[in-house]
Design an enzyme around this catalytic site. Structure first.
Site, PDB file in Angstrom:
ATOM      1  CB  SER A  82       4.401  -5.619  21.892  1.00  0.00           C
ATOM      2  OG  SER A  82       4.500  -4.219  21.919  1.00  0.00           O
TER       3      SER A  82
ATOM      4  CE  LYS B  20       6.121  -1.668  19.823  1.00  0.00           C
ATOM      5  NZ  LYS B  20       5.796  -1.974  21.218  1.00  0.00           N
TER       6      LYS B  20
ATOM      7  CE  LYS C 149       7.647  -9.130  23.168  1.00  0.00           C
ATOM      8  NZ  LYS C 149       6.622  -8.082  22.987  1.00  0.00           N
TER       9      LYS C 149
END
Length: 310
Positions: free
Chosen positions: A98, A172, A240
């Site tokens: 990701s 995502k 994150k």
């Protein structure tokens, strides 16, 4: 060359990469593995080749898969350590990490300079989905490159092509916005009900049958009730992702207040020493903020407010 004669290099044998590698090996693929912590490759040493560097791992691979922690690590492995420049012409690089969409687009350009294809293919489903080969794979790239990747994806889960390179990462980010915000909502809802005297387990069961039912309520709601915060997806990774969501929003001129608030809550959770709890452990920050524990009795709540927190 048949599909199973494809040689795969897999870089990143961690919480997700480990079970994904197991499924690919069990499906009959020939593999070379590399990980920054080499010992994580040890369980597969009798079935796969273990490489000493990313460059060595990818040199003869038809398909290269990266499953790494963040954009910085992917950049280090693929660019600084020569992973991309070692790609052979005609290879396909699939980044299942990701990362920021802009980084995916730049790496696709670098792969093209080597005559290689590129697909960004982040996943949702966590360690359970990785183990059970039920990952939701969000792919960005040329149709022909995504089609080339499908024999690999079919072993790992279900792939949906979202659009051009970078689109998988955008999907995502959308996924992680929903996950993070919903974890926050489930935390608040269960704490609110429990603090008023309701049984949080019964509340969860009742809500599962209604419009508020969700996979987050089902799985993470139960984790909260059981206080089972061993990481499937660590809170630091969720932070994150929330940071990337806000960075992408700013780049697109958007303001996302819910994502901003959840980002701040994860930031506080980690500042209070919980970087490696599961992301459902956001409940711990809410308990800290309110000086109470989910499911505590009235007397227990008073004790918690006095500082006796878990």
């Amino acid at each position: 060359m048949t599909e199973k004669q494809l040689h795969i290099a897999f870089l990143g044998i961690g919480l997700m990469g480990g079970p994904m590698t197991r499924n690919l090996l069990d499906a009959g693929f020939s593999m070379t593995l590399w990980n920054r912590t080499a010992s994580k490759c040890e369980p597969f040493k009798d079935q796969a080749t273990i490489a000493d560097s990313p460059e060595q791992a990818v040199r003869d691979a038809d398909v290269v898969i990266t499953m790494l922690e963040n954009s910085e690590v992917v950049e280090q492995v693929l660019v600084e350590q020569g992973g991309i420049t070692a790609l052979k012409s005609g290879a396909l690089l699939i980044d299942m990490s990701s990362i920021q969409p802009s980084v995916a687009r730049r790496h696709a350009g670098l792969a093209a300079e080597q005559g290689a294809g590129y697909v960004d293919a982040p996943v949702s489903g966590g360690t359970v989905g990785a183990t059970e080969a039920r990952l939701s794979i969000m792919a960005g790239g040329l149709e022909q490159d995504v089609d080339r990747a499908r024999p690999v994806f079919e072993v790992l889960g279900k792939c949906t092509r979202i659009g051009p390179v970078g689109s998988g990462q955008l999907a995502k980010l959308a996924n992680q916005a929903i996950v993070g915000i919903t974890i926050g909502a489930v935390s608040e809802a269960l704490l609110l009900a429990a603090q008023g005297g309701a049984d949080p387990a019964a509340v969860r069961e009742a809500l599962m049958g209604g419009f508020a039912g969700s996979r987050i309520l089902e799985l993470h709601g139960q984790r909260m009730i059981d206080r089972a915060f061993a990481p499937g997806a660590p809170a630091r990774i969720q932070l994150k992702d929330m940071r990337m969501i806000l960075d992408e929003a700013r780049a697109e001129g958007l303001t996302l207040p819910l994502s901003q608030q959840v980002h701040n809550e994860y930031l506080s959770l980690i500042a209070n020493g919980h970087s490696d709890v599961d992301h459902s452990g956001l409940l711990l920050e809410l308990e800290h903020l309110n000086g109470t524990l989910l499911g505590s009795t009235v007397s227990g709540s008073k004790s918690a407010r006095s500082g006796n927190r878990e």
